[in-house]
Design an enzyme around this catalytic site. Structure first.
Site, PDB file in Angstrom:
ATOM      1  N   LYS A 126      -2.303   5.480  13.193  1.00 20.53           N
ATOM      2  CA  LYS A 126      -2.588   6.129  11.909  1.00 20.53           C
ATOM      3  C   LYS A 126      -3.879   6.932  12.003  1.00 20.53           C
ATOM      4  O   LYS A 126      -4.902   6.421  12.440  1.00 20.53           O
ATOM      5  CB  LYS A 126      -2.729   5.056  10.829  1.00 20.53           C
ATOM      6  CG  LYS A 126      -3.020   5.625   9.453  1.00 20.53           C
ATOM      7  CD  LYS A 126      -2.975   4.547   8.396  1.00 20.53           C
ATOM      8  CE  LYS A 126      -4.305   3.928   8.106  1.00 20.53           C
ATOM      9  NZ  LYS A 126      -5.250   4.790   7.373  1.00 20.53           N
TER      10      LYS A 126
ATOM     11  N   LYS B 279      -3.185  10.472   1.785  1.00 20.32           N
ATOM     12  CA  LYS B 279      -3.176  10.035   0.380  1.00 20.32           C
ATOM     13  C   LYS B 279      -3.306  11.224  -0.573  1.00 20.32           C
ATOM     14  O   LYS B 279      -4.221  11.291  -1.403  1.00 20.32           O
ATOM     15  CB  LYS B 279      -4.284   9.014   0.123  1.00 20.32           C
ATOM     16  CG  LYS B 279      -4.133   7.741   0.945  1.00 20.32           C
ATOM     17  CD  LYS B 279      -5.081   6.659   0.459  1.00 20.32           C
ATOM     18  CE  LYS B 279      -4.956   5.374   1.249  1.00 20.32           C
ATOM     19  NZ  LYS B 279      -5.498   5.462   2.628  1.00 20.32           N
TER      20      LYS B 279
ATOM     21  N   ASP C 211      -2.753  15.527  -6.146  1.00 23.29           N
ATOM     22  CA  ASP C 211      -3.181  16.827  -6.683  1.00 23.29           C
ATOM     23  C   ASP C 211      -2.055  17.342  -7.575  1.00 23.29           C
ATOM     24  O   ASP C 211      -1.069  16.638  -7.789  1.00 23.29           O
ATOM     25  CB  ASP C 211      -3.478  17.789  -5.514  1.00 23.29           C
ATOM     26  CG  ASP C 211      -4.542  18.826  -5.870  1.00 23.29           C
ATOM     27  OD1 ASP C 211      -4.466  19.405  -6.978  1.00 23.29           O
ATOM     28  OD2 ASP C 211      -5.443  19.063  -5.050  1.00 23.29           O
TER      29      ASP C 211
ATOM     30  N   THR D 127      -5.578  -1.608  -1.655  1.00 22.09           N
ATOM     31  CA  THR D 127      -5.853  -3.029  -1.406  1.00 22.09           C
ATOM     32  C   THR D 127      -7.328  -3.363  -1.601  1.00 22.09           C
ATOM     33  O   THR D 127      -7.703  -4.526  -1.603  1.00 22.09           O
ATOM     34  CB  THR D 127      -5.412  -3.416   0.026  1.00 22.09           C
ATOM     35  OG1 THR D 127      -5.813  -2.375   0.914  1.00 22.09           O
ATOM     36  CG2 THR D 127      -3.928  -3.606   0.097  1.00 22.09           C
TER      37      THR D 127
ATOM     38  N   ASP E  90      -2.402   9.619   7.165  1.00 22.02           N
ATOM     39  CA  ASP E  90      -2.720   8.925   5.906  1.00 22.02           C
ATOM     40  C   ASP E  90      -3.684   9.779   5.084  1.00 22.02           C
ATOM     41  O   ASP E  90      -4.875   9.480   5.003  1.00 22.02           O
ATOM     42  CB  ASP E  90      -3.336   7.560   6.251  1.00 22.02           C
ATOM     43  CG  ASP E  90      -3.503   6.663   5.036  1.00 22.02           C
ATOM     44  OD1 ASP E  90      -2.897   6.957   3.986  1.00 22.02           O
ATOM     45  OD2 ASP E  90      -4.234   5.665   5.147  1.00 22.02           O
TER      46      ASP E  90
ATOM     47  N   ARG F 229      -9.878  -2.466  11.510  1.00 21.11           N
ATOM     48  CA  ARG F 229     -11.055  -3.148  12.044  1.00 21.11           C
ATOM     49  C   ARG F 229     -10.773  -4.440  12.800  1.00 21.11           C
ATOM     50  O   ARG F 229     -11.467  -4.703  13.806  1.00 21.11           O
ATOM     51  CB  ARG F 229     -12.081  -3.354  10.922  1.00 21.11           C
ATOM     52  CG  ARG F 229     -12.749  -2.021  10.535  1.00 21.11           C
ATOM     53  CD  ARG F 229     -13.426  -2.088   9.197  1.00 21.11           C
ATOM     54  NE  ARG F 229     -12.443  -2.165   8.120  1.00 21.11           N
ATOM     55  CZ  ARG F 229     -12.761  -2.196   6.817  1.00 21.11           C
ATOM     56  NH1 ARG F 229     -14.036  -2.149   6.454  1.00 21.11           N
ATOM     57  NH2 ARG F 229     -11.820  -2.241   5.908  1.00 21.11           N
TER      58      ARG F 229
HETATM   59  O1  C5P Z   1      -9.811  -1.699   8.916  1.00 21.66           O
HETATM   60  P1  C5P Z   1      -8.669  -2.034   8.004  1.00 21.66           P
HETATM   61  O2  C5P Z   1      -7.628  -2.926   8.638  1.00 21.66           O
HETATM   62  O3  C5P Z   1      -9.132  -2.530   6.651  1.00 21.66           O
HETATM   63  O4  C5P Z   1      -7.942  -0.626   7.781  1.00 21.66           O
HETATM   64  C1  C5P Z   1      -6.963  -0.440   6.803  1.00 21.66           C
HETATM   65  C2  C5P Z   1      -6.513   0.981   6.801  1.00 21.66           C
HETATM   66  O5  C5P Z   1      -5.479   1.122   5.834  1.00 21.66           O
HETATM   67  C3  C5P Z   1      -7.578   1.999   6.463  1.00 21.66           C
HETATM   68  O6  C5P Z   1      -7.345   3.130   7.279  1.00 21.66           O
HETATM   69  C4  C5P Z   1      -7.315   2.351   5.022  1.00 21.66           C
HETATM   70  O7  C5P Z   1      -7.638   3.688   4.739  1.00 21.66           O
HETATM   71  C5  C5P Z   1      -5.810   2.136   4.913  1.00 21.66           C
HETATM   72  N1  C5P Z   1      -5.314   1.807   3.578  1.00 21.66           N
HETATM   73  C6  C5P Z   1      -5.734   0.699   2.869  1.00 21.66           C
HETATM   74  N2  C5P Z   1      -5.255   0.448   1.615  1.00 21.66           N
HETATM   75  C7  C5P Z   1      -4.348   1.235   1.076  1.00 21.66           C
HETATM   76  C8  C5P Z   1      -3.882   2.349   1.787  1.00 21.66           C
HETATM   77  C9  C5P Z   1      -4.382   2.585   3.053  1.00 21.66           C
HETATM   78  O8  C5P Z   1      -6.551  -0.065   3.371  1.00 21.66           O
HETATM   79  N3  C5P Z   1      -3.833   0.956  -0.120  1.00 21.66           N
END
Ligand code: C5P
Length: 224
Positions: free
Chosen positions: A33, A62, A65, A116, A60, A204
């Site tokens: 991603k 998002k 607009d 989230t 991603d 992460r």
């Molecule tokens: O590092 P981590 O596992 O928290 O990364 C989660 C990824 O998912 C990030 O790139 C974040 O932008 C994306 N994301 C998210 N929640 C959402 C949509 C996308 O955490 N609702």
């Protein structure tokens, strides 16, 4: 790439490191991603570079607009040959429909329901009535009825989304032992898969691991 349901979120600022990580983990994850950080820093060139490595790419962005602007951006993403593209369901039915018309079935249009990182209190603060799962179900239905191929949601919202079609892309995934960072509504990889996730978005917990390959393998083993 393998059949892993893990989508690796390549949230690092450097182009060289992004490509290095993509190469290192290509055999461990099912998709990679690229998000806003990469796109703002390196633009579509980096997307093309990762697509040219033969990896399925989730872009991603998002999008949120007015319908014409969002749909025009979705059309540009289609030209990059990515597999998944995100829009915010809260952009409204007309915006989601316009984006779907722009991409057809050339890529999967995935609508973000509730981030989230937002808990119930945060949602009230931005004017959404109801608990996160209720809001996610309302937005999810709107998006799928408007042509979205799937939804992004917390694992905790999956039961509330039962009965709404499409795939489920689940971020906020955290192995039981690690830190949750800025995510609030989290689940372990096994919990998320059991609740019906199609894909797990993991950043992460893999990127910050001393051994990212081992971390990815541990998640694959947990969900196998
Ligand atoms: O590092 P981590 O596992 O928290 O990364 C989660 C990824 O998912 C990030 O790139 C974040 O932008 C994306 N994301 C998210 N929640 C959402 C949509 C996308 O955490 N609702």
């Amino acid at each position: 790439m393998n059949k892993s349901p893990v989508i690796l979120a390549l949230d690092v600022p450097e182009r060289v490191r992004t490509l290095e990580l993509a190469r290192l983990l290509a055999a461990e994850v099912g998709m990679v991603k690229l998000g806003l950080e990469s796109f703002v820093a390196h633009g579509p060139d980096l997307v093309r570079a990762v697509v040219d490595m033969g990896l399925p790419v989730f872009l991603d962005l998002k999008l949120h607009d007015i319908p014409r602007t969002a749909a025009a951006a979705a059309k540009m993403a289609l030209a990059l040959k990515v597999k998944l593209l995100t829009v915010h369901a809260s952009g409204g039915a007309e915006m989601v429909r316009a984006c779907r018309e722009a991409v057809g079935d050339g890529l999967d249009l995935i609508a973000v329901t509730v981030l989230t990182s937002l808990g119930d209190d945060d949602l009230a603060g931005v004017g959404f009535n109801g608990q996160a799962a209720t809001v996610a179900a309302r937005l999810g239905k709107l998006a799928v009825d408007s042509g979205a191929h799937g939804l992004v949601c917390s694992a905790l919202d999956l039961p509330a989304l039962a009965g709404i079609g499409g795939t489920r892309v689940v971020p906020g995934v955290r192995p039981a032992a690690g830190p949750v960072h800025d995510q609030k509504r989290v689940a372990t990889p096994a919990q998320a898969m059991k609740a019906g996730a199609t894909w797990l978005v993991v950043g992460r917990p893999i990127l910050e691991a001393a051994d990212p390959v081992a971390a990815a393998r541990a998640i694959n083993a947990e969900v196998a």
